[in-house]
Design a protein around this motif. Structure first.
Motif, mmCIF file in Angstrom:
data_model
loop_
_atom_site.group_PDB
_atom_site.id
_atom_site.type_symbol
_atom_site.label_atom_id
_atom_site.label_comp_id
_atom_site.label_asym_id
_atom_site.label_seq_id
_atom_site.Cartn_x
_atom_site.Cartn_y
_atom_site.Cartn_z
ATOM 1 N N ASN A 2 0.819 -1.214 0.000
ATOM 2 C CA ASN A 2 0.000 0.000 0.000
ATOM 3 C C ASN A 2 0.851 1.261 0.000
ATOM 4 O O ASN A 2 0.465 2.270 -0.568
ATOM 5 C CB ASN A 2 -0.935 0.019 1.210
ATOM 6 C CG ASN A 2 -1.903 -1.140 1.183
ATOM 7 O OD1 ASN A 2 -2.253 -1.624 0.115
ATOM 8 N ND2 ASN A 2 -2.318 -1.591 2.345
ATOM 9 N N VAL A 3 1.999 1.218 0.642
ATOM 10 C CA VAL A 3 2.856 2.391 0.794
ATOM 11 C C VAL A 3 3.738 2.602 -0.431
ATOM 12 O O VAL A 3 4.034 3.739 -0.802
ATOM 13 C CB VAL A 3 3.734 2.236 2.062
ATOM 14 C CG1 VAL A 3 4.706 3.378 2.198
ATOM 15 C CG2 VAL A 3 2.860 2.121 3.288
ATOM 16 N N PRO A 5 3.390 2.417 -3.814
ATOM 17 C CA PRO A 5 2.981 3.320 -4.905
ATOM 18 C C PRO A 5 3.067 4.798 -4.530
ATOM 19 O O PRO A 5 3.471 5.630 -5.345
ATOM 20 C CB PRO A 5 1.532 2.919 -5.182
ATOM 21 C CG PRO A 5 1.424 1.517 -4.713
ATOM 22 C CD PRO A 5 2.359 1.422 -3.541
ATOM 23 N N ARG A 6 2.728 5.131 -3.293
ATOM 24 C CA ARG A 6 2.832 6.536 -2.857
ATOM 25 C C ARG A 6 4.283 6.979 -2.804
ATOM 26 O O ARG A 6 4.620 8.093 -3.211
ATOM 27 C CB ARG A 6 2.187 6.705 -1.483
ATOM 28 C CG ARG A 6 0.679 6.673 -1.521
ATOM 29 C CD ARG A 6 0.128 7.074 -0.187
ATOM 30 N NE ARG A 6 0.763 6.269 0.862
ATOM 31 C CZ ARG A 6 0.148 5.783 1.907
ATOM 32 N NH1 ARG A 6 -1.122 6.017 2.095
ATOM 33 N NH2 ARG A 6 0.785 5.059 2.795
ATOM 34 N N ARG A 7 5.145 6.112 -2.294
ATOM 35 C CA ARG A 7 6.563 6.464 -2.181
ATOM 36 C C ARG A 7 7.186 6.660 -3.557
ATOM 37 O O ARG A 7 7.917 7.622 -3.797
ATOM 38 C CB ARG A 7 7.313 5.377 -1.409
ATOM 39 C CG ARG A 7 8.752 5.745 -1.140
ATOM 40 C CD ARG A 7 9.436 4.736 -0.295
ATOM 41 N NE ARG A 7 8.885 4.748 1.057
ATOM 42 C CZ ARG A 7 9.314 3.964 2.032
ATOM 43 N NH1 ARG A 7 10.262 3.098 1.800
ATOM 44 N NH2 ARG A 7 8.777 4.031 3.220
ATOM 45 N N GLY A 9 5.537 7.405 -6.239
ATOM 46 C CA GLY A 9 4.857 8.537 -6.857
ATOM 47 C C GLY A 9 5.555 9.856 -6.585
ATOM 48 O O GLY A 9 5.489 10.782 -7.401
ATOM 49 N N LYS A 10 6.242 9.964 -5.457
ATOM 50 C CA LYS A 10 6.992 11.185 -5.140
ATOM 51 C C LYS A 10 8.082 11.457 -6.170
ATOM 52 O O LYS A 10 8.490 12.586 -6.369
ATOM 53 C CB LYS A 10 7.630 11.070 -3.753
ATOM 54 C CG LYS A 10 6.646 11.088 -2.621
ATOM 55 C CD LYS A 10 7.374 10.964 -1.298
ATOM 56 C CE LYS A 10 6.393 10.932 -0.138
ATOM 57 N NZ LYS A 10 7.091 10.764 1.146
ATOM 58 N N LYS A 14 5.704 4.822 -11.346
ATOM 59 C CA LYS A 14 4.515 4.014 -11.102
ATOM 60 C C LYS A 14 4.885 2.543 -11.118
ATOM 61 O O LYS A 14 5.839 2.147 -11.779
ATOM 62 C CB LYS A 14 3.473 4.226 -12.205
ATOM 63 C CG LYS A 14 2.896 5.589 -12.284
ATOM 64 C CD LYS A 14 1.821 5.595 -13.353
ATOM 65 C CE LYS A 14 1.643 6.957 -13.938
ATOM 66 N NZ LYS A 14 0.726 6.965 -15.073
#
Length: 83
Positions: A2-3, A5-7, A9-10, A14
């Motif tokens: 879960n984490v 993709p956000r990391r 994304g910075k 992708k």
């Protein structure tokens, strides 16, 4: 998962869902599976191995398809018909 993709994304990156999965890899991977998996990343095959002292290490080999592609490009630049 879960984490990640956000990391990424910075940095404007992708994950490709079809190519992304969790694998047992590392020093203790042999405890969960009989033979740890290999990981193909950035043109290299990464695998679990041991050094001469018996300590864990990550082994790396050039991925075969990438290696042969490089040989073919090099031979074309040298003017050779085949390898």
């Amino acid at each position: 998962m879960n984490v990640l993709p956000r990391r990424l994304g910075k940095f404007g990156l992708k994950l490709e869902p079809d190519k992304t999965r969790l694998v047992e890899f590392g020093r203790f991977a042999h405890r969960q599976t009989k033979r740890p998996e290999t990981v193909y990343f950035l043109g290299f095959t990464h695998y679990c191995t041991r050094n001469q002292k018996g300590n864990f290490m990550v082994g790396r080999k050039t991925e075969k398809t990438r290696l042969w592609r490089s040989f073919e490009k090099f031979s074309l630049q040298c003017g050779a018909d085949h390898i």
